[in-house]
Design an enzyme around this catalytic site. Structure first.
Site, PDB file in Angstrom:
ATOM      1  N   ASP A   1      -9.618  -8.741   9.654  1.00  0.00           N
ATOM      2  CA  ASP A   1      -8.892  -7.542   9.458  1.00  0.00           C
ATOM      3  C   ASP A   1     -10.400  -6.214   9.889  1.00  0.00           C
ATOM      4  O   ASP A   1      -9.375  -5.043  10.094  1.00  0.00           O
ATOM      5  CB  ASP A   1      -8.378  -8.026   8.387  1.00  0.00           C
ATOM      6  CG  ASP A   1      -7.488  -6.140   7.826  1.00  0.00           C
ATOM      7  OD1 ASP A   1      -6.612  -6.297   8.819  1.00  0.00           O
ATOM      8  OD2 ASP A   1      -7.459  -5.590   6.653  1.00  0.00           O
TER       9      ASP A   1
ATOM     10  N   ARG B   1       0.915  -1.097  -0.297  1.00  0.00           N
ATOM     11  CA  ARG B   1      -0.142  -0.079   0.138  1.00  0.00           C
ATOM     12  C   ARG B   1       1.262   1.349   0.008  1.00  0.00           C
ATOM     13  O   ARG B   1       2.115   0.830   0.074  1.00  0.00           O
ATOM     14  CB  ARG B   1      -0.938  -0.232   0.922  1.00  0.00           C
ATOM     15  CG  ARG B   1      -2.224  -1.129   1.235  1.00  0.00           C
ATOM     16  CD  ARG B   1      -2.714  -0.595   2.257  1.00  0.00           C
ATOM     17  NE  ARG B   1      -1.994  -0.906   3.409  1.00  0.00           N
ATOM     18  CZ  ARG B   1      -1.976   0.367   4.790  1.00  0.00           C
ATOM     19  NH1 ARG B   1      -2.421   1.817   4.080  1.00  0.00           N
ATOM     20  NH2 ARG B   1      -1.582   0.250   6.010  1.00  0.00           N
TER      21      ARG B   1
ATOM     22  N   TYR C   1      -1.086  -3.773  -7.196  1.00  0.00           N
ATOM     23  CA  TYR C   1      -0.674  -5.111  -5.942  1.00  0.00           C
ATOM     24  C   TYR C   1      -2.021  -4.804  -4.691  1.00  0.00           C
ATOM     25  O   TYR C   1      -2.133  -3.635  -4.817  1.00  0.00           O
ATOM     26  CB  TYR C   1       0.468  -4.532  -5.637  1.00  0.00           C
ATOM     27  CG  TYR C   1       0.745  -5.517  -4.229  1.00  0.00           C
ATOM     28  CD1 TYR C   1       1.000  -6.210  -4.740  1.00  0.00           C
ATOM     29  CD2 TYR C   1       0.380  -4.774  -3.028  1.00  0.00           C
ATOM     30  CE1 TYR C   1       1.954  -7.668  -3.699  1.00  0.00           C
ATOM     31  CE2 TYR C   1       1.033  -5.605  -2.055  1.00  0.00           C
ATOM     32  CZ  TYR C   1       1.489  -6.886  -2.012  1.00  0.00           C
ATOM     33  OH  TYR C   1       1.436  -7.929  -1.194  1.00  0.00           O
ATOM     34  N   GLY C   2      -2.668  -5.468  -4.206  1.00  0.00           N
ATOM     35  CA  GLY C   2      -3.443  -5.865  -3.051  1.00  0.00           C
ATOM     36  C   GLY C   2      -4.193  -4.498  -2.423  1.00  0.00           C
ATOM     37  O   GLY C   2      -5.557  -4.303  -3.543  1.00  0.00           O
TER      38      GLY C   2
ATOM     39  N   SER D   1       4.906 -10.117   1.101  1.00  0.00           N
ATOM     40  CA  SER D   1       4.486 -11.140  -0.072  1.00  0.00           C
ATOM     41  C   SER D   1       2.810 -11.518   0.742  1.00  0.00           C
ATOM     42  O   SER D   1       3.209 -11.696   2.500  1.00  0.00           O
ATOM     43  CB  SER D   1       5.396 -12.142  -0.291  1.00  0.00           C
ATOM     44  OG  SER D   1       5.340 -12.733   0.821  1.00  0.00           O
ATOM     45  N   ARG D   2       2.288 -11.843  -0.093  1.00  0.00           N
ATOM     46  CA  ARG D   2       1.398 -12.874   0.420  1.00  0.00           C
ATOM     47  C   ARG D   2       0.043 -13.617   0.327  1.00  0.00           C
ATOM     48  O   ARG D   2       0.253 -14.027  -1.366  1.00  0.00           O
ATOM     49  CB  ARG D   2      -0.280 -11.070  -0.024  1.00  0.00           C
ATOM     50  CG  ARG D   2       0.441  -9.435   1.035  1.00  0.00           C
ATOM     51  CD  ARG D   2      -0.411  -9.282   2.172  1.00  0.00           C
ATOM     52  NE  ARG D   2       0.746  -8.055   2.850  1.00  0.00           N
ATOM     53  CZ  ARG D   2       0.105  -7.925   4.092  1.00  0.00           C
ATOM     54  NH1 ARG D   2      -1.246  -8.277   4.179  1.00  0.00           N
ATOM     55  NH2 ARG D   2       0.004  -6.911   4.975  1.00  0.00           N
TER      56      ARG D   2
ATOM     57  N   ARG E   1       2.638  -2.148  19.756  1.00  0.00           N
ATOM     58  CA  ARG E   1       3.445  -3.296  20.165  1.00  0.00           C
ATOM     59  C   ARG E   1       4.252  -1.809  20.990  1.00  0.00           C
ATOM     60  O   ARG E   1       4.994  -0.986  20.644  1.00  0.00           O
ATOM     61  CB  ARG E   1       4.870  -3.345  18.942  1.00  0.00           C
ATOM     62  CG  ARG E   1       5.319  -4.378  19.137  1.00  0.00           C
ATOM     63  CD  ARG E   1       6.213  -4.413  17.675  1.00  0.00           C
ATOM     64  NE  ARG E   1       5.945  -5.550  17.270  1.00  0.00           N
ATOM     65  CZ  ARG E   1       6.184  -6.243  16.542  1.00  0.00           C
ATOM     66  NH1 ARG E   1       7.770  -6.661  17.815  1.00  0.00           N
ATOM     67  NH2 ARG E   1       6.033  -7.184  16.375  1.00  0.00           N
TER      68      ARG E   1
ATOM     69  N   LYS F   1      -9.740  -2.357   1.912  1.00  0.00           N
ATOM     70  CA  LYS F   1      -9.257  -1.457   2.745  1.00  0.00           C
ATOM     71  C   LYS F   1     -10.071   0.259   2.138  1.00  0.00           C
ATOM     72  O   LYS F   1     -10.296   1.029   2.889  1.00  0.00           O
ATOM     73  CB  LYS F   1      -7.762  -0.958   2.571  1.00  0.00           C
ATOM     74  CG  LYS F   1      -6.477  -1.366   3.152  1.00  0.00           C
ATOM     75  CD  LYS F   1      -6.821  -1.876   4.789  1.00  0.00           C
ATOM     76  CE  LYS F   1      -6.253  -2.370   5.335  1.00  0.00           C
ATOM     77  NZ  LYS F   1      -6.178  -3.473   7.114  1.00  0.00           N
TER      78      LYS F   1
ATOM     79  N   HIS G   1     -10.735  -1.303  12.065  1.00  0.00           N
ATOM     80  CA  HIS G   1     -10.038  -1.904  10.869  1.00  0.00           C
ATOM     81  C   HIS G   1     -10.283  -3.008  12.793  1.00  0.00           C
ATOM     82  O   HIS G   1      -8.681  -3.157  13.221  1.00  0.00           O
ATOM     83  CB  HIS G   1      -8.499  -1.320  11.076  1.00  0.00           C
ATOM     84  CG  HIS G   1      -7.383  -2.406  11.158  1.00  0.00           C
ATOM     85  ND1 HIS G   1      -6.218  -1.389  11.102  1.00  0.00           N
ATOM     86  CD2 HIS G   1      -7.308  -3.325   9.777  1.00  0.00           C
ATOM     87  CE1 HIS G   1      -5.461  -2.218  10.014  1.00  0.00           C
ATOM     88  NE2 HIS G   1      -6.275  -3.149  10.199  1.00  0.00           N
TER      89      HIS G   1
ATOM     90  N   CYS H   1       1.567  -6.413  14.638  1.00  0.00           N
ATOM     91  CA  CYS H   1       1.344  -7.219  16.160  1.00  0.00           C
ATOM     92  C   CYS H   1       0.407  -8.316  16.460  1.00  0.00           C
ATOM     93  O   CYS H   1      -0.402  -8.404  17.529  1.00  0.00           O
ATOM     94  CB  CYS H   1       0.464  -5.809  16.861  1.00  0.00           C
ATOM     95  SG  CYS H   1       1.183  -4.529  17.100  1.00  0.00           S
TER      96      CYS H   1
ATOM     97  N   SER I   1      -0.299  -2.639  12.053  1.00  0.00           N
ATOM     98  CA  SER I   1      -0.099  -3.409  11.706  1.00  0.00           C
ATOM     99  C   SER I   1       1.593  -4.464  12.119  1.00  0.00           C
ATOM    100  O   SER I   1       2.441  -3.474  13.210  1.00  0.00           O
ATOM    101  CB  SER I   1       0.685  -3.527  10.376  1.00  0.00           C
ATOM    102  OG  SER I   1       1.621  -1.847   9.829  1.00  0.00           O
TER     103      SER I   1
HETATM  104  O1  O2Y Z   1      -0.087  -4.137   1.421  1.00  0.00           O
HETATM  105  C1  O2Y Z   1      -1.176  -4.536   1.133  1.00  0.00           C
HETATM  106  O2  O2Y Z   1      -1.338  -4.274   0.489  1.00  0.00           O
HETATM  107  C2  O2Y Z   1      -1.723  -4.637   1.923  1.00  0.00           C
HETATM  108  S1  O2Y Z   1      -1.628  -4.083   3.641  1.00  0.00           S
HETATM  109  C3  O2Y Z   1      -3.087  -5.041   4.399  1.00  0.00           C
HETATM  110  C4  O2Y Z   1      -3.526  -5.858   4.244  1.00  0.00           C
HETATM  111  C5  O2Y Z   1      -4.309  -7.263   4.765  1.00  0.00           C
HETATM  112  C6  O2Y Z   1      -4.330  -6.540   5.838  1.00  0.00           C
HETATM  113  N1  O2Y Z   1      -4.372  -5.695   6.926  1.00  0.00           N
HETATM  114  C7  O2Y Z   1      -3.300  -4.904   6.134  1.00  0.00           C
HETATM  115  C8  O2Y Z   1      -3.465  -3.822   6.398  1.00  0.00           C
HETATM  116  O3  O2Y Z   1      -1.790  -3.502   6.263  1.00  0.00           O
HETATM  117  O4  O2Y Z   1      -3.444  -3.565   7.355  1.00  0.00           O
HETATM  118 MN    MN Z   2      -5.168  -4.613   7.614  1.00  0.00          MN
END
Ligand code: O2Y
Ligand code: MN
Length: 585
Positions: free
Chosen positions: A277, A69, A197-198, A369-370, A401, A206, A226, A250, A248
């Site tokens: 999430d 992101r 990407y994601g 990576s996911r 944290r 999101k 969240h 945690c 993130s």
């Molecule tokens: O980097 C991304 O595109 C994914 S970020 C993400 C993915 C799943 C759940 N939470 C998150 C986040 O950044 O909180």
């Molecule tokens: Mn998240």
């Protein structure tokens, strides 16, 4: 297809702007999806993995400059800058539509435009919301199939309604200098360009389910958070539900899929995952808070996921999953990542698709990576996962944290104090994240990157919700990450976190006492069950200690953080901060 005039207008406007060669409506039909996967395999966008070991699974590699992101290029486009607030990037909507419209102009020439109707939440649930994502990426289509409910049945549920989010995505040239993730909350619209990407492109996640939905929730009297949602089943069969927000890194997905320690599982305790999430939370007819997970799958971080840290997550990826930017084992055409096991493949390609030698010291999988995996694959998925009204919440947990500041667990004094506890949430950076260790990043309710409007108004919305909930859940804060003098974690974490959840749920039913401190109520050390652990009651006492001097320094950080909201900061939070200061004297 549909007769819905607003949907047709949105699609036609997008066609006029992006000028694709072809338009394909995604029906949700498996044959259509299978033909798209086959097409993506021809171009290399998807790589089919070993059908025997990983049936229905694919590997995807993103562009090298497009791996996460992009908060710096994510904007909230409201007429007034003040409505986006001091935490968000803001862009004037007129300027945004014009300038980014120029990037979209003609960007799908020679490409196919896919129109994906999707539902966040079970189709037909009163909690659910509908979106249409337009994209030029097959990876997005097949990922949206996992992460949301898609296809004709969504259009049927929408009928003639204009109540849908308009999402337009184009990979364009993947030029990072022209990458924009734009949200127009006042127009129910999301524009994403130059990423594949994601979180930047799976617009249901999101962009919609947090940024746009948080704005909708403020206007409609509900909350988009969240948060993971889990159910703890007691030996008598009763299940109590908890929603929890963590920044993130945690262990949110790990907590959502917690495996009870043997001591507990033998007694009959179980933990069920409703979501890992995002939670959409409403006040039920019974005056309690009810939560759904609007998603249909998990988009989890691969590195570190293994049969010890999170077997449920790993098992969720064993069929019909997509892996992005992990190592490809060429001997058996499966996948691998750092922290999966101690046996990196000898004959392998790294996340970039280059020949990779584990001995080289270079990481094979990208740290972000996911896996994209269907929630129904999860061995501990809750029977209430599809429940239209969701699950009733007994407790809300915030966490971060912190090496020293926050105790293992504490309970807020009441709702407003709980909102204060959420608003001061913070995490200390780890070496992996930034290179700078121990830098405190304020992340209220873990929503810093995800509130679609002014965060001060978001705090006010939380306060306001408290005036409307007849039977409020209790609010807690946890910190699994306190360290000793050598910097080692004191609390074992993972499944043993159930011991803390047990105390929390007992508190919700007034079944256990607590000690009042300046920040709230902490457990009596002997009330945290440490049977079978390698720590003693004195160690627990240390974990629960609230050090006044440390908290006085913390207050300075909170003052600084709050200052940016000026007079918009709700007076209730100012009062909570003043009370804390007085109690620390
Ligand atoms: O980097 C991304 O595109 C994914 S970020 C993400 C993915 C799943 C759940 N939470 C998150 C986040 O950044 O909180
Ligand atoms: Mn998240």
């Amino acid at each position: 297809m549909t007769d819905n005039k607003q949907v047709l207008k949105f699609v036609n406007d997008s066609i006029a702007l992006c000028k694709p060669d072809k338009v394909m409506w995604i029906t949700g039909d498996e044959a259509q999806l299978e033909s798209l996967r086959a097409e993506a395999m021809k171009t290399g966008e998807l790589i089919k993995l070993n059908e025997k070991e990983l049936p229905g699974c694919y590997l995807h590699r993103s562009a090298l400059n497009d791996v996460a992101r992009v908060e710096g290029r994510t904007f909230i486009c409201t007429e007034k800058e003040e409505d986006a607030g001091p935490i968000n990037n803001w862009m004037d909507p007129v300027k945004a539509y014009k300038e980014v419209g120029a990037i979209f102009n003609g960007c799908m020439k020679g490409r196919t435009m896919y129109v994906i109707p999707f539902s966040m939440g079970a189709i037909g649930s009163p909690f659910s919301k509908i979106g249409i994502e337009i994209t030029d990426s097959i990876y997005v289509v097949v990922s949206m199939k996992i992460m949301t409910r898609i296809g004709d049945k969504v259009l049927e549920a929408l009928g003639d309604s204009n109540d849908f989010v308009r999402g337009l995505h184009a990979k364009a040239d993947l030029d990072e200098s022209k990458r924009y993730i734009l949200h127009f909350p006042q127009d129910n619209t999301i524009w994403s360009v130059n990423s594949g990407y994601g979180g930047n492109v799976l617009l249901g996640k999101k962009c919609f389910a947090l940024r746009i939905a948080s704005y909708q929730g403020k206007n409609e009297g509900w909350m988009a958070e969240h948060m993971l949602i889990l159910g703890v089943q007691f030996p008598n069969g009763e299940i109590k539900y908890i929603a929890a927000a963590f920044p993130s890194a945690c262990g949110k997905t790990n907590l959502a899929m917690l495996i009870p320690p043997e001591l507990y599982s033998k007694k009959g305790y179980k933990v069920w995952c409703v979501g890992d999430d995002i939670a959409w939370i409403r006040i039920g007819k019974d005056g309690r808070l009810w939560a759904i997970n609007p998603e249909n799958g998990f988009f989890g971080v691969a590195p570190g996921t293994n049969m010890k840290s999170n077997p449920n997550a790993l098992l969720s990826t064993k069929k019909n999953a997509i892996f992005t930017n992990v190592v490809q084992n060429l001997d058996n055409n499966t996948v691998w990542w750092e922290g999966m096991d101690k046996n990196p493949p000898k004959n392998a390609l790294n996340w970039k698709g280059e020949k990779w030698d584990a001995e080289s010291g270079e990481k094979g999988a990208h740290p972000n990576s996911r896996f994209t995996a269907p929630a129904i694959n999860c061995p501990c998925i809750s029977s209430e996962f599809e429940a239209p009204e969701g699950v009733p919440l007994s407790a809300i947990i915030f966490g971060g944290r912190r090496a020293k500041t926050a105790p293992l667990v504490y309970q807020s004094r009441d709702w407003n104090n709980g909102v204060f506890v959420g608003s001061i949430m913070a995490s200390e950076t780890t070496a992996a994240a930034t290179g700078a260790v121990g830098v405190v990043r304020r992340d209220p309710m873990a929503m810093r990157p995800f509130v679609g409007y002014n965060m001060a108004d978001y705090f006010a919305h939380w306060i306001d919700m408290g005036t409307k909930i007849a039977h409020k859940p209790k609010i807690f804060n946890v910190n699994w990450f306190r360290t000793d003098e050598e910097g080692k974690f004191i609390w074992p974490g993972f499944g043993d976190n159930l011991r803390v959840l047990e105390w929390i749920l007992k508190r919700c039913e007034d079944k256990v006492d607590a000690i009042e401190t300046p920040i709230g109520y902490v457990p009596k050390a002997e009330d945290i069950n440490i049977e079978g652990l390698d720590i003693d009651v004195d160690t627990v006492k240390g974990l629960l200690d609230v050090d006044k001097a440390t908290w006085k320094t913390e207050v300075e950080g909170i003052e600084e953080f709050y200052a940016q909201f000026g007079t918009k900061l709700p007076k209730e939070l100012r009062k909570e901060l003043d009370t804390l200061k007085a109690k620390l004297k």
